[in-house]
Design a protein around this motif. Structure first.
Motif, short mmCIF file in Angstrom:
data_model
loop_
_atom_site.label_atom_id
_atom_site.label_comp_id
_atom_site.label_asym_id
_atom_site.label_seq_id
_atom_site.Cartn_x
_atom_site.Cartn_y
_atom_site.Cartn_z
N GLU A 53 0.75 -1.23 0.04
CA GLU A 53 0.07 -0.14 -0.22
C GLU A 53 0.74 1.35 0.12
OE1 GLU A 53 -3.48 0.67 1.02
OE2 GLU A 53 -4.13 -1.15 0.33
N GLN A 54 2.01 1.31 0.81
CA GLN A 54 2.75 2.44 1.02
C GLN A 54 3.50 2.63 -0.56
OE1 GLN A 54 6.21 2.03 3.63
NE2 GLN A 54 6.40 4.00 3.73
N ALA A 55 3.97 1.31 -1.12
CA ALA A 55 4.39 1.58 -2.20
C ALA A 55 3.79 2.23 -3.44
CB ALA A 55 5.32 0.28 -3.05
N PHE A 56 2.32 1.81 -3.30
CA PHE A 56 1.57 2.28 -4.45
C PHE A 56 1.13 3.70 -4.06
CE2 PHE A 56 -2.93 3.09 -5.48
CZ PHE A 56 -3.03 2.73 -7.00
N ALA A 57 0.97 4.09 -2.86
CA ALA A 57 0.77 5.37 -2.77
C ALA A 57 1.99 6.45 -3.22
CB ALA A 57 0.72 5.53 -1.13
N GLN A 58 3.08 5.95 -2.86
CA GLN A 58 4.23 6.87 -3.23
C GLN A 58 4.61 6.76 -4.72
OE1 GLN A 58 7.43 4.55 -1.41
NE2 GLN A 58 7.51 5.84 0.70
N ASN A 59 4.20 5.90 -5.40
CA ASN A 59 4.17 5.89 -6.88
C ASN A 59 3.07 6.57 -7.56
OD1 ASN A 59 4.99 5.00 -9.27
ND2 ASN A 59 3.56 3.65 -9.60
N LEU A 106 3.83 9.97 -10.00
CA LEU A 106 3.27 10.23 -11.07
C LEU A 106 2.07 11.34 -11.16
CD1 LEU A 106 2.37 6.43 -11.95
CD2 LEU A 106 4.17 8.04 -12.96
N LYS A 107 1.68 11.72 -9.93
CA LYS A 107 0.87 12.98 -10.07
C LYS A 107 1.64 14.14 -10.21
CE LYS A 107 -2.43 15.41 -7.17
NZ LYS A 107 -3.50 15.43 -5.77
#
Length: 75
Positions: free
Chosen positions: A41-47, A51-52
């Motif tokens: 979840e943390q890796a997904f949020a950072q990615n 990207l944003k």
């Protein structure tokens, strides 16, 4: 001895020590699974944030987007 269709063997009784060991392993596996999930979840949020930020930087560098004209209905 051959089993017929639908015949089942009774389950083997397990000892108290084996039950306790299984319980301990289940708890360790649950903690491990939760920590792996949290890392994902943390890796997904950072990615997503990276990207944003890249998208916003591209949009700012490109300037304002041209406004689209509405199509005229031809009758």
């Amino acid at each position: 001895m051959t089993k017929t269709f639908g015949e089942q063997q009774p389950p083997k009784p397990i000892s108290k020590a084996e039950r306790e060991a299984r319980k301990a392993f289940r708890q360790v596996d649950a903690v491990k699974a939760l920590s792996e999930h949290a890392l994902a979840e943390q890796a997904f949020a950072q990615n997503r944030e990276r990207l944003k930020a890249e998208r916003l930087a591209r949009e700012a560098a490109a300037g304002p987007a041209p406004k689209k004209k509405a199509k005229a209905k031809g009758k």
